[in-house]
Design an enzyme around this catalytic site. Structure first.
Site, mmCIF file in Angstrom:
data_model
loop_
_atom_site.group_PDB
_atom_site.id
_atom_site.type_symbol
_atom_site.label_atom_id
_atom_site.label_comp_id
_atom_site.label_asym_id
_atom_site.label_seq_id
_atom_site.Cartn_x
_atom_site.Cartn_y
_atom_site.Cartn_z
ATOM 1 N N LYS A 78 10.223 1.487 1.082
ATOM 2 C CA LYS A 78 11.567 2.020 0.881
ATOM 3 C C LYS A 78 12.152 1.835 -0.411
ATOM 4 O O LYS A 78 11.689 0.970 -1.051
ATOM 5 C CB LYS A 78 12.456 1.169 1.859
ATOM 6 N N SER A 153 19.380 3.130 7.531
ATOM 7 C CA SER A 153 19.199 3.818 6.390
ATOM 8 C C SER A 153 17.574 3.855 5.831
ATOM 9 O O SER A 153 17.406 4.515 4.935
ATOM 10 C CB SER A 153 19.944 2.938 5.263
ATOM 11 N N SER A 177 19.180 -0.841 10.224
ATOM 12 C CA SER A 177 18.376 0.180 9.172
ATOM 13 C C SER A 177 17.137 0.379 9.475
ATOM 14 O O SER A 177 16.485 1.246 8.813
ATOM 15 C CB SER A 177 18.918 0.045 7.795
#
Length: 485
Positions: A78, A153, A177
Protein backbone atom coordinates in the site's frame (compact mmCIF):
# COMPACT_ATOMS: atom_id res chain seq x y z
CA UNK A 1 -0.93 -22.97 -13.96
CA UNK A 2 0.72 -19.62 -14.68
CA UNK A 3 3.42 -18.40 -12.30
CA UNK A 4 1.36 -15.35 -11.31
CA UNK A 5 -1.43 -17.68 -10.14
CA UNK A 6 0.71 -19.35 -7.46
CA UNK A 7 0.10 -18.57 -3.81
CA UNK A 8 3.01 -17.38 -1.69
CA UNK A 9 3.59 -20.81 -0.14
CA UNK A 10 3.25 -22.59 -3.50
CA UNK A 11 5.82 -20.26 -5.05
CA UNK A 12 8.10 -20.73 -2.03
CA UNK A 13 7.99 -24.52 -2.53
CA UNK A 14 8.91 -24.16 -6.21
CA UNK A 15 11.75 -21.76 -5.38
CA UNK A 16 13.04 -24.18 -2.73
CA UNK A 17 13.03 -27.06 -5.24
CA UNK A 18 14.65 -24.82 -7.90
CA UNK A 19 11.71 -25.50 -10.23
CA UNK A 20 11.45 -21.79 -10.90
CA UNK A 21 13.62 -18.73 -10.26
CA UNK A 22 12.62 -15.52 -8.56
CA UNK A 23 13.46 -13.64 -11.75
CA UNK A 24 11.01 -15.81 -13.71
CA UNK A 25 8.27 -15.33 -11.10
CA UNK A 26 8.88 -11.58 -10.96
CA UNK A 27 8.82 -11.21 -14.76
CA UNK A 28 5.54 -13.15 -14.87
CA UNK A 29 3.99 -10.89 -12.25
CA UNK A 30 5.21 -7.71 -13.93
CA UNK A 31 3.65 -8.96 -17.18
CA UNK A 32 0.39 -9.61 -15.30
CA UNK A 33 0.43 -6.04 -13.95
CA UNK A 34 1.01 -4.77 -17.49
CA UNK A 35 -1.91 -6.86 -18.78
CA UNK A 36 -4.46 -5.98 -16.10
CA UNK A 37 -3.73 -2.74 -14.32
CA UNK A 38 -5.00 -0.34 -16.96
CA UNK A 39 -8.43 -1.77 -16.08
CA UNK A 40 -8.06 -2.34 -12.33
CA UNK A 41 -5.82 0.62 -11.33
CA UNK A 42 -4.46 -1.27 -8.32
CA UNK A 43 -0.99 0.30 -8.62
CA UNK A 44 0.18 3.88 -8.27
CA UNK A 45 3.84 3.06 -8.92
CA UNK A 46 5.39 -0.07 -10.47
CA UNK A 47 9.14 -0.64 -9.98
CA UNK A 48 10.29 -3.20 -12.58
CA UNK A 49 14.00 -2.36 -12.49
CA UNK A 50 14.25 -2.46 -8.70
CA UNK A 51 12.13 -5.63 -8.60
CA UNK A 52 14.26 -7.53 -11.11
CA UNK A 53 17.46 -6.49 -9.31
CA UNK A 54 15.96 -7.74 -6.03
CA UNK A 55 14.87 -10.99 -7.73
CA UNK A 56 18.40 -11.59 -9.03
CA UNK A 57 19.74 -11.03 -5.49
CA UNK A 58 17.10 -13.43 -4.14
CA UNK A 59 18.15 -16.13 -6.60
CA UNK A 60 21.76 -15.77 -5.46
CA UNK A 61 20.62 -15.98 -1.84
CA UNK A 62 18.58 -19.13 -2.54
CA UNK A 63 21.56 -20.71 -4.31
CA UNK A 64 23.65 -19.99 -1.21
CA UNK A 65 21.10 -21.70 1.06
CA UNK A 66 19.57 -18.54 2.52
CA UNK A 67 15.92 -19.26 1.74
CA UNK A 68 13.25 -17.80 4.05
CA UNK A 69 9.46 -18.13 3.50
CA UNK A 70 9.48 -14.82 1.60
CA UNK A 71 12.79 -15.00 -0.27
CA UNK A 72 12.23 -14.33 -3.95
CA UNK A 73 8.47 -13.79 -3.58
CA UNK A 74 7.05 -10.73 -5.41
CA UNK A 75 5.02 -8.56 -3.03
CA UNK A 76 3.41 -5.13 -3.26
CA UNK A 77 2.80 -2.45 -0.64
CA UNK A 78 0.00 0.00 0.00
CA UNK A 79 1.37 3.44 -0.86
CA UNK A 80 1.21 4.44 2.80
CA UNK A 81 4.54 2.75 3.64
CA UNK A 82 7.63 4.89 3.16
CA UNK A 83 10.06 3.19 0.78
CA UNK A 84 13.60 4.46 0.33
CA UNK A 85 14.07 5.84 -3.17
CA UNK A 86 10.54 4.90 -4.31
CA UNK A 87 7.77 7.50 -4.61
CA UNK A 88 5.32 7.32 -1.69
CA UNK A 89 2.12 9.32 -2.20
CA UNK A 90 -0.44 8.03 0.32
CA UNK A 91 -2.91 8.45 -2.53
CA UNK A 92 -2.67 12.24 -2.30
CA UNK A 93 -1.64 15.08 -4.59
CA UNK A 94 0.09 16.74 -1.64
CA UNK A 95 2.65 13.88 -1.62
CA UNK A 96 2.53 13.27 -5.36
CA UNK A 97 6.30 13.64 -5.80
CA UNK A 98 7.54 12.60 -2.35
CA UNK A 99 10.49 10.18 -2.43
CA UNK A 100 11.39 9.06 1.11
CA UNK A 101 15.03 8.79 2.22
CA UNK A 102 14.40 5.70 4.39
CA UNK A 103 12.40 2.48 4.65
CA UNK A 104 9.67 1.91 7.21
CA UNK A 105 10.28 -0.99 9.60
CA UNK A 106 7.97 -3.47 7.85
CA UNK A 107 9.51 -2.57 4.48
CA UNK A 108 12.98 -3.17 5.90
CA UNK A 109 11.82 -6.53 7.31
CA UNK A 110 10.47 -7.61 3.94
CA UNK A 111 13.71 -6.62 2.23
CA UNK A 112 15.74 -8.49 4.89
CA UNK A 113 13.61 -11.58 4.27
CA UNK A 114 14.44 -11.38 0.58
CA UNK A 115 10.98 -10.40 -0.66
CA UNK A 116 10.81 -8.66 -4.05
CA UNK A 117 8.85 -5.39 -3.95
CA UNK A 118 7.19 -4.86 -7.34
CA UNK A 119 5.35 -1.62 -6.60
CA UNK A 120 3.17 0.64 -4.49
CA UNK A 121 -0.58 0.13 -4.38
CA UNK A 122 -3.49 2.51 -4.79
CA UNK A 123 -5.54 3.55 -1.76
CA UNK A 124 -8.04 6.07 -0.51
CA UNK A 125 -6.26 9.38 0.11
CA UNK A 126 -4.44 9.23 3.47
CA UNK A 127 -6.34 5.96 4.10
CA UNK A 128 -9.56 7.96 4.56
CA UNK A 129 -12.25 6.01 2.77
CA UNK A 130 -14.19 2.78 2.50
CA UNK A 131 -14.36 2.39 -1.26
CA UNK A 132 -11.04 3.21 -2.97
CA UNK A 133 -12.66 6.19 -4.72
CA UNK A 134 -10.88 9.08 -2.97
CA UNK A 135 -7.38 8.46 -4.37
CA UNK A 136 -5.84 11.38 -6.25
CA UNK A 137 -4.68 8.76 -8.77
CA UNK A 138 -8.14 7.54 -9.70
CA UNK A 139 -10.50 4.95 -8.26
CA UNK A 140 -9.41 1.33 -7.99
CA UNK A 141 -11.84 -1.13 -9.62
CA UNK A 142 -13.00 -4.48 -8.24
CA UNK A 143 -11.61 -7.28 -10.45
CA UNK A 144 -14.81 -9.28 -9.91
CA UNK A 145 -16.87 -6.49 -11.48
CA UNK A 146 -15.06 -3.44 -12.81
CA UNK A 147 -18.15 -1.29 -12.22
CA UNK A 148 -17.92 -1.97 -8.46
CA UNK A 149 -15.72 -0.65 -5.68
CA UNK A 150 -13.05 -2.98 -4.24
CA UNK A 151 -13.46 -1.55 -0.74
CA UNK A 152 -11.05 0.73 1.06
CA UNK A 153 -8.87 2.19 2.12
CA UNK A 154 -6.46 -0.64 1.17
CA UNK A 155 -8.18 -0.86 -2.22
CA UNK A 156 -5.12 -1.71 -4.29
CA UNK A 157 -3.89 -4.25 -1.73
CA UNK A 158 -7.04 -6.36 -2.17
CA UNK A 159 -7.64 -5.65 -5.87
CA UNK A 160 -4.09 -6.72 -6.76
CA UNK A 161 -4.58 -10.04 -4.96
CA UNK A 162 -7.93 -10.60 -6.70
CA UNK A 163 -6.42 -9.66 -10.09
CA UNK A 164 -3.44 -11.95 -9.45
CA UNK A 165 -1.14 -8.97 -10.01
CA UNK A 166 0.58 -9.47 -6.63
CA UNK A 167 1.49 -12.66 -4.78
CA UNK A 168 0.95 -11.02 -1.39
CA UNK A 169 0.42 -7.46 -0.20
CA UNK A 170 0.53 -5.31 2.91
CA UNK A 171 -2.15 -2.80 3.86
CA UNK A 172 -3.19 -0.82 6.90
CA UNK A 173 -6.42 -1.02 8.88
CA UNK A 174 -7.74 1.98 10.84
CA UNK A 175 -11.47 1.21 10.80
CA UNK A 176 -11.68 -1.86 8.57
CA UNK A 177 -9.37 -0.86 5.73
CA UNK A 178 -7.86 -4.34 5.31
CA UNK A 179 -10.83 -6.54 6.19
CA UNK A 180 -13.50 -4.73 4.18
CA UNK A 181 -11.64 -4.73 0.83
CA UNK A 182 -10.53 -8.32 1.49
CA UNK A 183 -14.19 -9.27 1.87
CA UNK A 184 -15.25 -7.41 -1.28
CA UNK A 185 -12.41 -8.89 -3.36
CA UNK A 186 -12.49 -12.49 -2.12
CA UNK A 187 -9.15 -12.35 -0.29
CA UNK A 188 -7.88 -13.06 3.21
CA UNK A 189 -7.14 -9.90 5.20
CA UNK A 190 -5.82 -9.69 8.76
CA UNK A 191 -5.78 -6.72 11.10
CA UNK A 192 -3.36 -7.69 13.92
CA UNK A 193 -3.63 -6.49 17.50
CA UNK A 194 -2.55 -2.88 18.00
CA UNK A 195 1.20 -2.94 18.71
CA UNK A 196 1.82 -6.38 17.17
CA UNK A 197 3.38 -4.84 14.02
CA UNK A 198 5.50 -1.68 13.92
CA UNK A 199 3.95 1.52 12.54
CA UNK A 200 7.33 3.23 12.08
CA UNK A 201 7.39 4.48 8.51
CA UNK A 202 3.62 4.23 8.06
CA UNK A 203 2.15 7.61 7.09
CA UNK A 204 -0.19 8.36 9.98
CA UNK A 205 -3.96 8.80 9.73
CA UNK A 206 -5.17 8.04 13.28
CA UNK A 207 -2.23 6.90 15.37
CA UNK A 208 -4.20 5.08 18.10
CA UNK A 209 -6.17 3.08 15.50
CA UNK A 210 -3.79 2.40 12.57
CA UNK A 211 -2.33 -1.10 12.27
CA UNK A 212 -0.37 -2.91 9.56
CA UNK A 213 -1.51 -6.27 8.19
CA UNK A 214 -1.37 -8.65 5.22
CA UNK A 215 -3.82 -9.23 2.38
CA UNK A 216 -3.28 -12.62 0.74
CA UNK A 217 -4.86 -15.38 -1.33
CA UNK A 218 -5.23 -17.85 1.53
CA UNK A 219 -4.75 -18.17 5.29
CA UNK A 220 -1.38 -19.92 5.05
CA UNK A 221 0.03 -16.98 3.10
CA UNK A 222 -1.49 -14.62 5.68
CA UNK A 223 0.26 -16.44 8.53
CA UNK A 224 3.60 -16.34 6.69
CA UNK A 225 3.31 -12.62 5.94
CA UNK A 226 2.35 -11.79 9.52
CA UNK A 227 5.29 -13.79 10.85
CA UNK A 228 7.64 -11.82 8.60
CA UNK A 229 6.53 -8.35 9.73
CA UNK A 230 5.40 -8.83 13.36
CA UNK A 231 7.58 -8.04 16.36
CA UNK A 232 8.78 -5.33 18.69
CA UNK A 233 10.38 -2.22 17.22
CA UNK A 234 12.24 0.31 19.41
CA UNK A 235 11.43 2.95 16.77
CA UNK A 236 7.69 2.61 17.53
CA UNK A 237 6.79 3.45 21.13
CA UNK A 238 3.41 1.69 20.75
CA UNK A 239 5.03 -1.56 19.60
CA UNK A 240 4.60 -4.41 22.11
CA UNK A 241 7.63 -6.43 23.22
CA UNK A 242 6.18 -9.94 23.02
CA UNK A 243 7.62 -13.03 21.31
CA UNK A 244 6.33 -13.64 17.78
CA UNK A 245 4.69 -17.08 17.55
CA UNK A 246 5.06 -19.42 14.60
CA UNK A 247 1.72 -18.47 13.07
CA UNK A 248 1.96 -21.07 10.30
CA UNK A 249 2.32 -23.82 12.93
CA UNK A 250 -1.05 -22.78 14.39
CA UNK A 251 -2.84 -23.86 11.21
CA UNK A 252 -3.83 -27.31 12.44
CA UNK A 253 -7.27 -27.41 10.83
CA UNK A 254 -8.77 -28.29 14.21
CA UNK A 255 -11.58 -26.25 15.79
CA UNK A 256 -13.37 -28.99 17.74
CA UNK A 257 -14.50 -27.48 21.04
CA UNK A 258 -13.63 -23.92 19.96
CA UNK A 259 -16.21 -21.54 21.42
CA UNK A 260 -17.35 -18.93 18.90
CA UNK A 261 -19.47 -15.97 19.96
CA UNK A 262 -22.27 -14.49 17.87
CA UNK A 263 -22.78 -10.84 18.93
CA UNK A 264 -26.53 -10.25 18.81
CA UNK A 265 -25.99 -6.59 17.83
CA UNK A 266 -24.33 -7.74 14.56
CA UNK A 267 -27.20 -9.97 13.41
CA UNK A 268 -30.07 -7.51 13.15
CA UNK A 269 -32.70 -6.78 10.53
CA UNK A 270 -31.29 -4.95 7.54
CA UNK A 271 -28.31 -7.22 6.89
CA UNK A 272 -28.10 -7.92 3.16
CA UNK A 273 -29.80 -11.28 2.38
CA UNK A 274 -26.74 -12.59 0.51
CA UNK A 275 -24.49 -11.70 3.46
CA UNK A 276 -26.90 -13.34 5.92
CA UNK A 277 -27.08 -16.47 3.79
CA UNK A 278 -23.26 -16.71 3.65
CA UNK A 279 -22.94 -16.22 7.42
CA UNK A 280 -25.64 -18.81 8.18
CA UNK A 281 -23.85 -21.33 5.95
CA UNK A 282 -20.51 -20.53 7.64
CA UNK A 283 -22.02 -21.14 11.07
CA UNK A 284 -23.27 -24.55 9.93
CA UNK A 285 -19.83 -25.36 8.50
CA UNK A 286 -18.23 -24.59 11.85
CA UNK A 287 -20.84 -26.67 13.67
CA UNK A 288 -19.92 -29.56 11.41
CA UNK A 289 -16.26 -29.07 12.35
CA UNK A 290 -17.11 -29.31 16.05
CA UNK A 291 -17.11 -25.63 17.03
CA UNK A 292 -19.59 -24.47 19.66
CA UNK A 293 -21.65 -21.28 19.45
CA UNK A 294 -22.63 -18.86 22.19
CA UNK A 295 -24.74 -15.71 21.82
CA UNK A 296 -22.91 -12.73 23.31
CA UNK A 297 -23.63 -9.02 23.60
CA UNK A 298 -21.54 -6.00 22.63
CA UNK A 299 -24.02 -3.43 23.97
CA UNK A 300 -22.19 -0.27 22.89
CA UNK A 301 -21.95 -1.27 19.20
CA UNK A 302 -24.49 1.40 18.21
CA UNK A 303 -22.06 4.12 19.34
CA UNK A 304 -18.99 2.73 17.56
CA UNK A 305 -19.23 4.61 14.25
CA UNK A 306 -19.82 8.00 15.90
CA UNK A 307 -17.04 7.33 18.41
CA UNK A 308 -14.64 6.31 15.67
CA UNK A 309 -15.34 9.34 13.49
CA UNK A 310 -14.63 11.69 16.39
CA UNK A 311 -11.41 10.02 17.54
CA UNK A 312 -10.03 9.25 14.06
CA UNK A 313 -10.73 12.71 12.66
CA UNK A 314 -9.29 14.42 15.74
CA UNK A 315 -6.06 12.45 15.36
CA UNK A 316 -6.03 13.11 11.61
CA UNK A 317 -6.42 16.84 12.21
CA UNK A 318 -3.24 16.74 14.28
CA UNK A 319 -1.28 14.30 12.09
CA UNK A 320 -2.01 16.09 8.82
CA UNK A 321 -0.99 19.50 10.18
CA UNK A 322 2.57 18.60 9.11
CA UNK A 323 1.71 18.96 5.41
CA UNK A 324 2.26 22.66 4.80
CA UNK A 325 4.40 22.86 1.66
CA UNK A 326 7.56 23.83 3.54
CA UNK A 327 9.85 20.80 3.85
CA UNK A 328 8.28 18.27 1.47
CA UNK A 329 5.18 17.65 -0.58
CA UNK A 330 3.16 19.96 -2.81
CA UNK A 331 3.88 23.69 -2.55
CA UNK A 332 1.51 26.19 -4.13
CA UNK A 333 3.09 28.57 -6.61
CA UNK A 334 2.76 32.35 -6.47
CA UNK A 335 1.79 32.67 -2.79
CA UNK A 336 1.74 36.24 -1.45
CA UNK A 337 3.30 35.29 1.90
CA UNK A 338 4.00 32.30 4.18
CA UNK A 339 0.44 32.02 5.54
CA UNK A 340 -0.97 32.23 2.03
CA UNK A 341 1.45 29.48 0.95
CA UNK A 342 0.27 27.23 3.83
CA UNK A 343 -3.38 27.76 2.94
CA UNK A 344 -3.03 27.34 -0.79
CA UNK A 345 -0.71 24.32 -0.57
CA UNK A 346 -3.19 22.49 1.66
CA UNK A 347 -6.22 23.61 -0.36
CA UNK A 348 -4.64 22.40 -3.60
CA UNK A 349 -3.01 19.27 -2.15
CA UNK A 350 -5.80 17.66 -0.11
CA UNK A 351 -8.91 16.08 -1.62
CA UNK A 352 -12.50 16.64 -0.49
CA UNK A 353 -12.77 13.68 1.92
CA UNK A 354 -9.49 14.55 3.66
CA UNK A 355 -10.59 18.18 4.05
CA UNK A 356 -13.93 17.02 5.48
CA UNK A 357 -12.25 14.84 8.10
CA UNK A 358 -9.68 17.50 9.05
CA UNK A 359 -12.52 19.97 9.63
CA UNK A 360 -14.54 17.50 11.71
CA UNK A 361 -11.48 16.66 13.81
CA UNK A 362 -10.47 20.28 14.32
CA UNK A 363 -14.01 21.12 15.42
CA UNK A 364 -14.09 18.18 17.87
CA UNK A 365 -10.84 19.38 19.45
CA UNK A 366 -11.76 23.05 19.56
CA UNK A 367 -12.25 25.01 22.76
CA UNK A 368 -15.70 24.48 24.20
CA UNK A 369 -16.33 21.25 22.28
CA UNK A 370 -13.43 19.06 23.46
CA UNK A 371 -15.30 17.68 26.49
CA UNK A 372 -18.61 17.31 24.65
CA UNK A 373 -17.16 15.39 21.72
CA UNK A 374 -13.57 14.11 21.89
CA UNK A 375 -13.40 13.34 25.61
CA UNK A 376 -16.84 11.69 25.56
CA UNK A 377 -15.78 9.59 22.56
CA UNK A 378 -12.72 8.36 24.45
CA UNK A 379 -14.94 7.32 27.36
CA UNK A 380 -17.25 5.40 25.03
CA UNK A 381 -14.19 3.77 23.46
CA UNK A 382 -13.30 2.39 26.89
CA UNK A 383 -16.82 0.96 27.22
CA UNK A 384 -16.47 -0.72 23.81
CA UNK A 385 -13.14 -2.25 24.90
CA UNK A 386 -14.82 -3.56 28.05
CA UNK A 387 -17.64 -5.09 25.97
CA UNK A 388 -15.10 -7.16 24.05
CA UNK A 389 -13.21 -8.22 27.17
CA UNK A 390 -16.46 -9.43 28.77
CA UNK A 391 -17.37 -11.35 25.62
CA UNK A 392 -13.96 -13.04 25.59
CA UNK A 393 -14.59 -14.34 29.11
CA UNK A 394 -17.19 -16.63 27.49
CA UNK A 395 -15.72 -17.43 24.07
CA UNK A 396 -12.45 -17.93 22.20
CA UNK A 397 -13.38 -15.75 19.21
CA UNK A 398 -16.33 -13.93 17.67
CA UNK A 399 -17.88 -14.66 14.26
CA UNK A 400 -19.52 -11.71 12.49
CA UNK A 401 -20.12 -10.19 9.06
CA UNK A 402 -17.35 -8.00 7.63
CA UNK A 403 -19.58 -5.59 5.73
CA UNK A 404 -23.37 -5.15 5.69
CA UNK A 405 -23.53 -5.59 1.89
CA UNK A 406 -21.38 -6.95 -0.94
CA UNK A 407 -19.41 -4.41 -3.00
CA UNK A 408 -21.54 -1.56 -4.35
CA UNK A 409 -21.25 0.34 -7.63
CA UNK A 410 -18.57 3.01 -8.07
CA UNK A 411 -20.13 6.42 -7.43
CA UNK A 412 -23.16 4.99 -5.61
CA UNK A 413 -22.34 6.41 -2.16
CA UNK A 414 -19.79 9.10 -2.94
CA UNK A 415 -22.31 11.91 -2.31
CA UNK A 416 -23.64 10.35 0.91
CA UNK A 417 -20.82 10.31 3.49
CA UNK A 418 -23.01 8.79 6.21
CA UNK A 419 -23.90 5.75 4.10
CA UNK A 420 -20.23 5.40 3.15
CA UNK A 421 -19.15 5.57 6.81
CA UNK A 422 -21.71 2.91 7.77
CA UNK A 423 -19.96 0.48 5.42
CA UNK A 424 -17.50 -0.11 8.27
CA UNK A 425 -20.07 -0.66 11.03
CA UNK A 426 -18.90 -4.25 11.70
CA UNK A 427 -15.16 -3.55 11.49
CA UNK A 428 -14.75 -0.26 13.38
CA UNK A 429 -15.37 -1.72 16.89
CA UNK A 430 -12.31 -3.97 16.54
CA UNK A 431 -10.06 -0.95 15.94
CA UNK A 432 -11.54 0.92 18.90
CA UNK A 433 -10.91 -2.14 21.09
CA UNK A 434 -7.38 -2.56 19.70
CA UNK A 435 -7.77 -6.29 19.16
CA UNK A 436 -7.27 -8.56 16.12
CA UNK A 437 -9.62 -9.76 13.37
CA UNK A 438 -9.47 -11.56 10.04
CA UNK A 439 -11.69 -11.61 6.95
CA UNK A 440 -11.88 -14.89 5.04
CA UNK A 441 -13.90 -15.70 1.89
CA UNK A 442 -17.26 -17.23 2.83
CA UNK A 443 -19.60 -16.97 -0.13
CA UNK A 444 -20.77 -15.19 -3.26
CA UNK A 445 -23.68 -12.84 -3.80
CA UNK A 446 -26.39 -13.48 -6.39
CA UNK A 447 -24.57 -10.92 -8.56
CA UNK A 448 -21.32 -12.91 -8.36
CA UNK A 449 -19.48 -10.72 -5.83
CA UNK A 450 -17.43 -12.15 -2.94
CA UNK A 451 -18.62 -12.08 0.68
CA UNK A 452 -16.31 -12.51 3.67
CA UNK A 453 -16.81 -13.56 7.27
CA UNK A 454 -14.99 -11.89 10.15
CA UNK A 455 -13.36 -13.73 13.04
CA UNK A 456 -12.43 -11.47 15.96
CA UNK A 457 -9.87 -12.63 18.52
CA UNK A 458 -8.81 -11.44 21.93
CA UNK A 459 -5.72 -9.20 22.06
CA UNK A 460 -2.71 -11.09 20.65
CA UNK A 461 -5.01 -13.97 19.76
CA UNK A 462 -3.92 -14.06 16.12
CA UNK A 463 -3.06 -17.76 16.35
CA UNK A 464 -6.64 -18.63 17.33
CA UNK A 465 -8.34 -16.69 14.55
CA UNK A 466 -5.83 -17.89 11.97
CA UNK A 467 -6.50 -21.49 13.06
CA UNK A 468 -10.26 -20.97 12.88
CA UNK A 469 -10.03 -19.22 9.49
CA UNK A 470 -7.78 -21.97 8.11
CA UNK A 471 -10.16 -24.71 9.28
CA UNK A 472 -13.05 -22.97 7.52
CA UNK A 473 -10.95 -22.49 4.40
CA UNK A 474 -10.05 -26.19 4.34
CA UNK A 475 -13.72 -27.15 4.64
CA UNK A 476 -14.91 -24.86 1.81
CA UNK A 477 -13.89 -23.83 -1.68
CA UNK A 478 -14.62 -20.08 -1.57
CA UNK A 479 -10.94 -19.08 -1.51
CA UNK A 480 -10.39 -21.00 -4.76
CA UNK A 481 -12.83 -18.85 -6.74
CA UNK A 482 -11.02 -16.38 -8.98
CA UNK A 483 -12.01 -13.18 -10.72
CA UNK A 484 -12.03 -13.41 -14.51
CA UNK A 485 -10.36 -10.38 -16.04
Amino acid sequence: MELFELTLHELHDKLAKREVSSVEATRALLARIEATDSRVNAYITVTPDEALAAAEAADRRIAAGGLTPLTGVPVALKDIFVTRGIRTTCGSKILGNFIPPYDGTVVAKLREAGAVIVGKLNQDEFAMGSSGESSAFGATKNPWNLACIPGGSSSGSAAAIAARSATATLGTDTGGSIRQPASHCGCVGLRPTYGRVSRYGVIAYASSLDQVGPVTRDVTDCALMLGAVAGHDPLDSTSIDLPVPDYAAALTGQVKGLRLGLPKEYYLEGLDPDVKRALDAAIETYRGLGAEFVEVSLPHTDYAVATYYLIATAEASSNLARYDGVRFGHRAAGAANLIDMFRRSRAEGFGAEVKRRIMIGTYALSSGYYDAYYLKAQKVRTLIMQDFMKAFEQVDALLTPVAPTPAFKIGEKVDDPLQMYLSDIFTIPVNLAGTCAISVPAGMSAAGLPIGLQLIGRPFGEETILRAAHAFEQATEWHRHTAQL
